[in-house]
Design a protein around this motif. Structure first.
Motif, PDB file in Angstrom:
ATOM      1  N   ILE A  71       0.755  -1.320  -0.109  1.00  0.00           N
ATOM      2  CA  ILE A  71      -0.078  -0.159  -0.156  1.00  0.00           C
ATOM      3  C   ILE A  71       1.008   1.354   0.046  1.00  0.00           C
ATOM      4  N   THR A  75       0.122   3.625  -3.313  1.00  0.00           N
ATOM      5  CA  THR A  75      -0.386   4.937  -3.294  1.00  0.00           C
ATOM      6  C   THR A  75       0.034   6.236  -3.748  1.00  0.00           C
ATOM      7  N   PHE A 100      -7.973   6.596  -1.426  1.00  0.00           N
ATOM      8  CA  PHE A 100      -6.746   5.574  -1.098  1.00  0.00           C
ATOM      9  C   PHE A 100      -6.909   4.924   0.339  1.00  0.00           C
ATOM     10  N   GLY A 104      -6.912   1.036   0.720  1.00  0.00           N
ATOM     11  CA  GLY A 104      -6.032   0.372   1.471  1.00  0.00           C
ATOM     12  C   GLY A 104      -6.813  -0.362   2.689  1.00  0.00           C
TER      13      GLY A 104
END
Length: 134
Positions: A71, A75, A100, A104
């Motif tokens: 992640i 991102t 995001f 996640g």
């Protein structure tokens, strides 16, 4: 005027679904493989009195770190690429940070459910059967 973008949207939706499905299958295979390799360790821990929560924490911690690293890498890259792509339109919009965060969180939840289920399955197995093969 935006027919190409609508087609691109549909195609990216289909391919995103396929990519997510394949990645979930890969995660499931990795978890099953890890649980099978650590069956004896789980059996010994159960015999020595380990609780189910501690057995779950062992495998969840390992996979949670992998997901969090993924992640953290994905991102900023996605944010940059989305800003470049959306910057080419006449009516510009900004990507919000919570998009995001939600993505996640969904990834972490899928990983927790997958790892948790396989770990529970391995933890509920009879430890004598896993140690008998020696």
């Amino acid at each position: 005027m935006y027919q190409k973008e609508q087609l691109l949207s549909r195609l990216s939706g289909y391919f995103s679904f396929i990519a997510i499905f394949i990645s979930c299958l890969g995660l499931l295979g990795l978890v099953i493989s890890t649980a099978n390799q650590r069956t004896k360790e789980i059996g010994i821990r159960k015999i020595l009195g380990a609780r189910l929560r501690s057995i779950l924490n062992i495998l969840l911690k390992e996979f949670a770190m992998l997901i969090i690293i993924a992640i953290v890498i994905a991102t900023p890259l996605c944010f940059y690429l989305m800003q470049k792509w959306l910057g080419g339109y006449a009516y510009r919009i900004n990507i919000q940070w919570w998009v995001f965060l939600i993505a996640g969180c969904i990834c972490v939840i899928i990983a927790i459910v997958t790892v948790g289920y396989q770990t529970l399955k391995a933890a509920h197995a009879n430890p004598v059967d896993s140690l008998r093969s020696e």
